[in-house]
Structure formats: structure tokens, C-alpha cells
Scaffold this motif. Sequence first.
Motif, PDB file in Angstrom:
ATOM      1  N   HIS A  12       1.003  -0.692  -0.394  1.00  0.00           N
ATOM      2  CA  HIS A  12       0.017   0.335   0.292  1.00  0.00           C
ATOM      3  C   HIS A  12       0.646   0.882   0.182  1.00  0.00           C
ATOM      4  O   HIS A  12       1.415   1.459   1.381  1.00  0.00           O
ATOM      5  N   HIS A  13       0.375   1.549  -1.061  1.00  0.00           N
ATOM      6  CA  HIS A  13       2.356   2.761  -1.220  1.00  0.00           C
ATOM      7  C   HIS A  13       1.472   4.108  -1.492  1.00  0.00           C
ATOM      8  O   HIS A  13       0.207   4.455  -2.480  1.00  0.00           O
ATOM      9  N   LEU A  14       2.034   5.415  -0.136  1.00  0.00           N
ATOM     10  CA  LEU A  14       1.155   6.842  -0.547  1.00  0.00           C
ATOM     11  C   LEU A  14       2.109   7.362  -0.567  1.00  0.00           C
ATOM     12  O   LEU A  14       3.555   7.067  -0.256  1.00  0.00           O
ATOM     13  N   ILE A  15       2.178   8.634  -1.036  1.00  0.00           N
ATOM     14  CA  ILE A  15       3.476   9.871  -1.855  1.00  0.00           C
ATOM     15  C   ILE A  15       3.048  11.122  -0.987  1.00  0.00           C
ATOM     16  O   ILE A  15       1.760  11.609  -1.181  1.00  0.00           O
ATOM     17  N   ILE A  16       3.941  11.476  -0.423  1.00  0.00           N
ATOM     18  CA  ILE A  16       3.446  12.442   0.927  1.00  0.00           C
ATOM     19  C   ILE A  16       3.918  13.935   0.574  1.00  0.00           C
ATOM     20  O   ILE A  16       4.853  13.477   0.139  1.00  0.00           O
ATOM     21  N   CYS A  17       2.991  14.943  -0.045  1.00  0.00           N
ATOM     22  CA  CYS A  17       3.945  15.591  -1.283  1.00  0.00           C
ATOM     23  C   CYS A  17       2.875  17.076  -0.365  1.00  0.00           C
ATOM     24  O   CYS A  17       2.131  17.411   0.137  1.00  0.00           O
ATOM     25  N   GLU A  37       0.808  16.854   2.320  1.00  0.00           N
ATOM     26  CA  GLU A  37       2.242  17.371   2.839  1.00  0.00           C
ATOM     27  C   GLU A  37       0.260  18.356   4.281  1.00  0.00           C
ATOM     28  O   GLU A  37       0.320  19.507   3.691  1.00  0.00           O
ATOM     29  N   SER A  38       1.411  18.002   5.491  1.00  0.00           N
ATOM     30  CA  SER A  38       0.393  19.351   6.671  1.00  0.00           C
ATOM     31  C   SER A  38       1.319  19.841   6.691  1.00  0.00           C
ATOM     32  O   SER A  38       2.679  19.726   6.459  1.00  0.00           O
ATOM     33  N   ALA A  39       1.291  21.040   7.384  1.00  0.00           N
ATOM     34  CA  ALA A  39       2.259  22.086   7.972  1.00  0.00           C
ATOM     35  C   ALA A  39       2.328  21.692   9.186  1.00  0.00           C
ATOM     36  O   ALA A  39       0.984  21.160   9.876  1.00  0.00           O
ATOM     37  N   PRO A  40       3.443  21.571  10.223  1.00  0.00           N
ATOM     38  CA  PRO A  40       4.521  22.440   8.849  1.00  0.00           C
ATOM     39  C   PRO A  40       5.004  21.753   7.984  1.00  0.00           C
ATOM     40  O   PRO A  40       5.223  20.411   8.461  1.00  0.00           O
ATOM     41  N   TYR A  44       9.441  14.676   8.596  1.00  0.00           N
ATOM     42  CA  TYR A  44       9.346  13.532   9.807  1.00  0.00           C
ATOM     43  C   TYR A  44       7.308  14.346  10.020  1.00  0.00           C
ATOM     44  O   TYR A  44       6.778  13.407  10.398  1.00  0.00           O
ATOM     45  N   PRO A  45       6.976  15.306   9.917  1.00  0.00           N
ATOM     46  CA  PRO A  45       5.476  15.684   9.819  1.00  0.00           C
ATOM     47  C   PRO A  45       5.151  14.543   8.750  1.00  0.00           C
ATOM     48  O   PRO A  45       4.151  14.367   8.285  1.00  0.00           O
ATOM     49  N   ALA A  46       6.089  14.961   7.346  1.00  0.00           N
ATOM     50  CA  ALA A  46       5.531  13.848   5.945  1.00  0.00           C
ATOM     51  C   ALA A  46       5.062  12.858   6.758  1.00  0.00           C
ATOM     52  O   ALA A  46       4.182  11.814   6.281  1.00  0.00           O
TER      53      ALA A  46
END
Length: 255
Positions: A12-17, A37-40, A44-46
Amino acid sequence: MDSIYRLRIPIHHLIICPPAAAKGLANRFPQSRIVHESAPAGLYPALNTGLEACADGWDCFTCLNDDDVLAPDFESALLRIPADQLRHSVLYGRIRLIDENNRSLGFMSVCPWPRLFAHLLASGISPMGQQGTVFGVEVLRKLGQFDTSLAVCADLDFWLRAYCQGFRFAFYPNEIARFRLHPGQISGDTNRLETEFRTVVCRHLPQRPGPFLQTAARLAYYALNFSVYLQRILSTRKLRSYSLMQWAGARNKIP
């Protein structure tokens, strides 16, 4: 992405962007799930965002920076451990260092004996790397999230928490991933890296092993990684990993 898509096991592949990149990535990689991608912003937040977005029904996870690569043996490493054991384990292996042109710069040094981890960390030596390291789902449930107060060592903090809580660490002796060194990457800030390293180690290992045990562990580690150090010197004229990352980050291009 090619190194991920060639895996023959169910993933199950996710791209965080960033949101602005989501549409383009979704068109290029329809097999993957795109997560904003969430702030900040930051690595590591990603990772935390991605883990929060994961559906149930998975056994383990790994993360890969967008400039790094899974090695062909990564799948073999996973298949060596039954899924019920992997859910409660941390799997790590050998990591090759590469440059911008995929040229090999040798391997990271690594310790196959987890019982020596505390002794090596007290001596300022990291016994394993992040690329290709696999964490079982039960490890994640126990540890929670990555510590976003750390800029470069939250992965060390994460697996060291697993180590201190008694999870099994399984070593795979072959290459599982490739870590690309290039100018501008945050790991090239070795002053920050070493400062955070000491902070994390003191936080989780306040009781330092005695000097004799530290020395014995270092000698065993150096002997075990002799060929790694020799190849690194021949390729880059650098011995220490910190020196190599600093050298790579300071150059416009690795020759």
C-alpha cells in the motif's frame, strides 16, 4: 518509484507531497495514493501524516526519501521473516551510498549484533541506517509518531525507542537500500546531526556503559566493517560517515 513498483509482494504505497504537486504526481503514478503534506512541512511531519493516513490491514511499513532507492534484495529481506513475527520486529540491513549519477560510494557501516547498540551509541557511533528499515505495525502502535522537534535524527529517536522497549531487531546481511548523497541535503549539516545525535542518545540511554565495554564494542565494530572503510577510502578518501556527508554536501557535484 521504479524500485517500489517492482516489488512483487502486496504493498500500500503513499506519496506524501505538497498540495500543489498532488495532481501531477497522481497523473504520473496512478498506482499510488497521494496524500497532502500537512503544516509544518518537513520530512518527519510528512511521515506522521502518511502513517495517520494508512488504512488497517497492513503488517509493517518503511519510508523512502524521494532521492533514495530500495535495493533488489529488499523483498528477499522481508520474505525471510514470517508476517506474524515481522509485525513485532524492526528489520534492518546494509545500505549502499550512491552519488547523483548512481555511482557507488561504498556502504554504510552497520552492526549486525543489536546487543552492542547501546555501547556503540554511547561512543557516538550509529549502528544502523534509516533507508530500507522496516517497522512492524505493533512497533508503530507502541511508539506512536516521529518526534518532529528533531530536524535530522527523529528516525534515530524512533528506532532507539523501539530498542529500549525490547522489540526484536532482525539483521539482513545483504543490501536493502541505497542512500543518495548530494549537495544541499539536510544530513550534510553534520554539526546539527551530531548535536541531535547526542541529545537523542542521552535521552534514551542515560546510563552509559563503562569505557572498557565501549572500547571493546568499537574494536569489534571496526573489525567487522574493515572492508567497508577500505572501500570508502578508495572511493572518496573519507573514513567517517559524517566526513563523507559533509564532503558531499559541500560540493557542487561528486566526481
